[in-house]
Scaffold this active site. Structure first.
Site, short mmCIF file in Angstrom:
data_model
loop_
_atom_site.label_atom_id
_atom_site.label_comp_id
_atom_site.label_asym_id
_atom_site.label_seq_id
_atom_site.Cartn_x
_atom_site.Cartn_y
_atom_site.Cartn_z
N TRP A 1 0.87 -1.18 0.00
CA TRP A 1 0.00 0.00 0.00
C TRP A 1 0.91 1.23 0.00
O TRP A 1 1.83 1.31 0.83
CB TRP A 1 -0.86 -0.05 1.27
CG TRP A 1 -1.86 1.03 1.42
CD1 TRP A 1 -2.80 1.43 0.53
CD2 TRP A 1 -2.04 1.83 2.60
NE1 TRP A 1 -3.57 2.44 1.07
CE2 TRP A 1 -3.12 2.70 2.34
CE3 TRP A 1 -1.41 1.90 3.85
CZ2 TRP A 1 -3.57 3.62 3.27
CZ3 TRP A 1 -1.86 2.82 4.77
CH2 TRP A 1 -2.93 3.66 4.49
N ASP B 1 -0.34 -4.94 9.46
CA ASP B 1 -1.42 -4.06 9.03
C ASP B 1 -2.64 -4.93 8.75
O ASP B 1 -2.62 -5.75 7.83
CB ASP B 1 -0.99 -3.28 7.78
CG ASP B 1 -1.99 -2.19 7.42
OD1 ASP B 1 -3.11 -2.19 7.97
OD2 ASP B 1 -1.65 -1.33 6.59
N LYS C 1 -13.31 -1.44 6.43
CA LYS C 1 -13.85 -2.34 5.41
C LYS C 1 -14.79 -3.37 6.02
O LYS C 1 -15.89 -3.57 5.54
CB LYS C 1 -12.72 -3.06 4.67
CG LYS C 1 -11.47 -2.23 4.43
CD LYS C 1 -11.57 -1.29 3.26
CE LYS C 1 -10.41 -0.31 3.33
NZ LYS C 1 -10.03 0.30 2.10
N ALA D 1 -6.13 -4.54 7.77
CA ALA D 1 -7.18 -3.65 7.26
C ALA D 1 -8.37 -4.43 6.70
O ALA D 1 -9.41 -3.84 6.44
CB ALA D 1 -6.62 -2.72 6.18
C1 LMR Z 1 -6.99 1.42 -0.65
O1 LMR Z 1 -5.89 0.88 -0.64
O2 LMR Z 1 -7.59 1.70 -1.70
C2 LMR Z 1 -7.69 1.74 0.64
O3 LMR Z 1 -6.95 1.22 1.70
C3 LMR Z 1 -8.01 3.17 0.80
C4 LMR Z 1 -6.79 4.01 1.08
O4 LMR Z 1 -6.81 4.72 2.09
O5 LMR Z 1 -5.84 3.98 0.30
#
Ligand code: LMR
Length: 394
Positions: free
Chosen positions: A127, A208, A243, A210
Site C-alpha cells: 500500500w 497491518d 472495510k 485492514a
Molecule cells: C486502498 O488501498 O484503496 C484503501 O486502503 C483506501 C486508502 O486509504 O488507500
C-alpha cells in the site's frame, strides 16, 4: 511562510479518485480505491451498524470526551476479536486511532520514539501509504521481495531471504491478510517461516490488518498474526474497521502493541497515549462505539458476521466470474490467478500504457500499477471490464 511550501502530488490511489470524479463520462467504472460494492453498485451501511447507530442515538446522553486512549470497552473488544487467546491481555497495550491509517502512523511514531535508527522493511509492492508514512516520520525504508509478478504469486523464498537482513531494532511491515495490492497472501506454513525468521533476527513485526474477514473469514484471516503473537515477545498490529464494518468515513481503528511483559505494556501504553495526545488529542468515538456495541451483543454480532461472510463470498464469486469471462473471451487460462487470490485487490498485470488505455478508451479505472479493486465490480459491468482488459492488450 506558506509561500515556502512545495506542491505535493497525491498518492496514486488518491490521485485516481480525483481523476475519476473529474471524468464526465456517465458509464465510467471505478475499480480504484478499496471500497466494497454490492450488486447495485452501492456501498450500503451494514445492517448491524444501522441497528447499533439507532440504539446509540436513542441512549447517548452526551458527546463529552471519552478518553485519550479511546473507550476501554472498544479496545478490549478489538483485542479479543483480533488476538483471541493468542496473547495475555496484560501484555497488550492499545489505543484507538482514526482508522487503520491512524494506527499505522501512531505505530511508526512509536517505533521512532523507541529507535530513531530503525529500518522499516516494506513488502514490494505494498500500500503506497506505508512508505509515505515511514518516510514522513523519518524512518529509513527497505523494500523486501514479496511478489513474483510473472507467476502472479507470493515469492516466499525471496521474502524470507530478504527478511533475514532485518535485525533487532528494525520493523517488518506485514499484511495480516488480503495483501494490498497483490491479493497474494501467506499460507499458514509461510507465516510459520516468517515467525521463525523474526524470532531469529529479533526484528519487530508491524501487522497491518485492514481486511480482517475479507480473505477466508475472521478466524482464518487472524491465524497468521496470532501465530506470531504466540511465538514472538513483541509485535504491533494496526487494526482498521473501515472495510469489515463498512465504516470507512467514521475512521475506526486501533493500534495494539504486544509487549514482552506487563510492565513494558504499561510503558508502551503511556507512549501511545502521549502520541494520541500530540497528534489529535482524542480519537473519534462514534464508529468505535458502533463496533463495540456490535461485538458485545450476540444477535448483532451474528448478523454482522453473516453480512461480512456474504460480502466475502460475493468477492470470491466476482473473482471467479471475472476469471471465467476472461477465459471465455481470450481462450486462455492466464487470468486464473484472479480467482485464486484473496480480498479486494489483484494486480491484473497491466503496464501503465494498458492502464491508460483501459481508462481513456473504455472508462475503466484501475490504479496505475495495475491494481484492480475486484470488490468494485458488479455482475452488470463485469463483461465490459473483461473486454476492456483484453482490448488494452492484456
Ligand atoms: C486502498 O488501498 O484503496 C484503501 O486502503 C483506501 C486508502 O486509504 O488507500
Amino acid at each position: 511562510m506558506l509561500t515556502r511550501l512545495s506542491p505535493q502530488a497525491p498518492d496514486k490511489i488518491i490521485g485516481l479518485m480525483q481523476q475519476f470524479r473529474a471524468d464526465p463520462r456517465a458509464d465510467k467504472i471505478d475499480l480504484g480505491v478499496g471500497v466494497y460494492r454490492d450488486a447495485a453498485g452501492g456501498t450500503p451501511v451494514m445492517r448491524a451498524v444501522k441497528t447499533a447507530e439507532q440504539r446509540i442515538w436513542q441512549a447517548q446522553a452526551t458527546k463529552g470526551y471519552v478518553g485519550i486512549e479511546g473507550d476501554p470497552a472498544f479496545l478490549d473488544a478489538v483485542r479479543t476479536l483480533v488476538l483471541d487467546d493468542a496473547a495475555p491481555p496484560d501484555r497488550v497495550a492499545a489505543v484507538a486511532t482514526p482508522g487503520g491509517t491512524g494506527a499505522v502512523r501512531i505505530a511508526l511514531d512509536l517505533v521512532r520514539l523507541a529507535n530513531p535508527a530503525a529500518r522499516v522493511f516494506i513488502p514490494d509492492p505494498s500500500w503506497p501509504n506505508h512508505a509515505a508514512i515511514a518516510g514522513f516520520v523519518g524512518l529509513e525504508q527497505v523494500a523486501y521481495r514479496y511478489y513474483d509478478a510473472a507467476a502472479h504469486a507470493l515469492d516466499a523464498a525471496g521474502m524470507l531471504a530478504d527478511l533475514e537482513r532485518a535485525g533487532p531494532g528494525d520493523v517488518v511491515i506485514l499484511h495480516g491478510c488480503c495483501h494490498n495490492p497483490t491479493g497474494a497472501d501467506l499460507s499458514p506454513a509461510d507465516w510459520a517461516d516468517v515467525a521463525a525468521v523474526l524470532q531469529k533476527t529479533g526484528a519487530l513485526p508491524l501487522v497491518d490488518l485492514a481486511y480482517l474477514g475479507f480473505g477466508a473469514g475472521v478466524e482464518a484471516d487472524a491465524a497468521g498474526l496470532r501465530l506470531l503473537a504466540r511465538h514472538l515477545p513483541e509485535m504491533l498490529i494496526a487494526v482498521s474497521g473501515s472495510k469489515n464494518f463498512g465504516l470507512y468515513r467514521e475512521r475506526v481503528g486501533a493500534i495494539l502493541a504486544l509487549a514482552g511483559d506487563a510492565a513494558t505494556a504499561t510503558l508502551a501504553r503511556g507512549n501511545l497515549s502521549n502520541l494520541n495526545r500530540q497528534t489529535y488529542a482524542f480519537p473519534p468515538d462514534h464508529g468505535a462505539r458502533v463496533v463495540t456495541d456490535i461485538l458485545a451483543d450476540p444477535a448483532l454480532r451474528a448478523d454482522w458476521q453473516t453480512e461480512l461472510d456474504a460480502m466475502r463470498t460475493r468477492m470470491e464469486g466476482l473473482r471467479g466470474a471475472l476469471s471465467d469471462t476472461l477465459r471465455e473471451l481470450s481462450g486462455s487460462d492466464r487470468f486464473g490467478f484472479i480467482a485464486a487470490q484473496k480480498g479486494m485487490f489483484s494486480l491484473i498485470g497491466a503496464t501503465p500504457a494498458q492502464v491508460a488505455t483501459m481508462r481513456d478508451d473504455h472508462g475503466v479505472y484501475v490504479i496505475g500499477d495495475g491494481r484492480m479493486n475486484v470488490a468494485g465490480l458488479t455482475e452488470a459491468i463485469l463483461p465490459r471490464v473483461a473486454r476492456a482488459m483484453l482490448a488494452a492488450g492484456l
